[in-house]
Write a protein that holds these residues in place. Structure first.
Motif, PDB file in Angstrom:
ATOM      1  N   LEU A   1      23.740  32.637 -54.619  1.00  0.00           N
ATOM      2  CA  LEU A   1      24.044  33.266 -55.902  1.00  0.00           C
ATOM      3  C   LEU A   1      25.530  33.230 -56.257  1.00  0.00           C
ATOM      4  N   VAL A   2      26.390  33.240 -55.276  1.00  0.00           N
ATOM      5  CA  VAL A   2      27.825  33.166 -55.575  1.00  0.00           C
ATOM      6  C   VAL A   2      28.153  31.803 -56.171  1.00  0.00           C
ATOM      7  N   GLU A   3      27.632  30.749 -55.548  1.00  0.00           N
ATOM      8  CA  GLU A   3      27.868  29.402 -56.056  1.00  0.00           C
ATOM      9  C   GLU A   3      27.231  29.223 -57.438  1.00  0.00           C
ATOM     10  N   ASN A   4      26.014  29.753 -57.591  1.00  0.00           N
ATOM     11  CA  ASN A   4      25.332  29.654 -58.884  1.00  0.00           C
ATOM     12  C   ASN A   4      26.128  30.380 -59.968  1.00  0.00           C
ATOM     13  N   ALA A   5      26.631  31.567 -59.631  1.00  0.00           N
ATOM     14  CA  ALA A   5      27.417  32.332 -60.600  1.00  0.00           C
ATOM     15  C   ALA A   5      28.685  31.575 -60.996  1.00  0.00           C
ATOM     16  N   ALA A   6      29.296  30.895 -60.048  1.00  0.00           N
ATOM     17  CA  ALA A   6      30.503  30.118 -60.355  1.00  0.00           C
ATOM     18  C   ALA A   6      30.182  28.986 -61.323  1.00  0.00           C
ATOM     19  N   ARG A   7      29.101  28.268 -61.058  1.00  0.00           N
ATOM     20  CA  ARG A   7      28.712  27.152 -61.944  1.00  0.00           C
ATOM     21  C   ARG A   7      28.298  27.668 -63.326  1.00  0.00           C
ATOM     22  N   SER A   8      27.412  28.652 -63.336  1.00  0.00           N
ATOM     23  CA  SER A   8      26.910  29.186 -64.610  1.00  0.00           C
ATOM     24  C   SER A   8      28.007  29.897 -65.377  1.00  0.00           C
ATOM     25  N   GLY A   9      28.918  30.553 -64.663  1.00  0.00           N
ATOM     26  CA  GLY A   9      30.031  31.235 -65.315  1.00  0.00           C
ATOM     27  C   GLY A   9      30.969  30.262 -66.002  1.00  0.00           C
ATOM     28  N   ALA A  10      31.197  29.118 -65.371  1.00  0.00           N
ATOM     29  CA  ALA A  10      32.041  28.091 -65.994  1.00  0.00           C
ATOM     30  C   ALA A  10      31.398  27.591 -67.284  1.00  0.00           C
ATOM     31  N   VAL A  11      30.078  27.431 -67.262  1.00  0.00           N
ATOM     32  CA  VAL A  11      29.358  26.993 -68.468  1.00  0.00           C
ATOM     33  C   VAL A  11      29.451  28.071 -69.545  1.00  0.00           C
TER      34      VAL A  11
END
Length: 142
Positions: A28-38
């Motif tokens: 979830l941390v990695e997902n949040a980083a990717r989705s947050g950038a989007v």
């Protein structure tokens, strides 16, 4: 320390560890980083919208500030008029919008995907355009 307090503290500790395990297992941390950038990238495209005074945020936390006059950044009178309208228009487009006065807050869950972020922001954009049209029709904005 009494046995009751020790038991309660132990339960809290176990739940925290379970939560951390889920966060790790699902990346979830990695997902949040990717989705947050989007999310940040997608929201920036509204910086030139006539109602938007500012777009700001970090990761999956963001805000869009609505203003009555883009050039002067004048606020709406009463405060919350545009935010309230956008709240209603957002629901009409299937997106839940959190209006704090005329600040629109975004804080989607850590599990949101990049495509879901794009869909959320697209629906927000439609609601923002509808809000502008409604405020213009009411003579609130030029």
């Amino acid at each position: 320390s009494t046995p009751l307090y020790s038991s309660a503290a132990s339960d809290v500790y176990k739940r925290q560890n379970e939560n951390l395990a889920i966060i790790r297992e699902r990346n979830l941390v990695e997902n949040a980083a990717r989705s947050g950038a989007v999310l940040q990238e997608e929201l920036k495209r509204f910086q030139n919208h006539p109602l938007v005074g500012d777009v700001r945020g970090v990761g999956l936390i963001a805000a869009v500030e609505l203003v009555a006059d883009k050039a002067t950044k004048a606020r709406f009178d009463p405060v919350g008029r545009a935010g309230g309208t956008l709240f209603v228009k957002g629901h009409e487009h299937g997106v839940i919008i959190r209006a704090i006065g005329d600040q629109i807050a975004f804080c989607p869950p850590l599990i949101i995907t990049e495509n879901e972020v794009r869909e959320m922001v697209a629906r927000f954009g439609k609601a923002l355009d509808d809000t502008y049209a409604a405020l213009k029709a009411d003579g609130v904005v030029a």
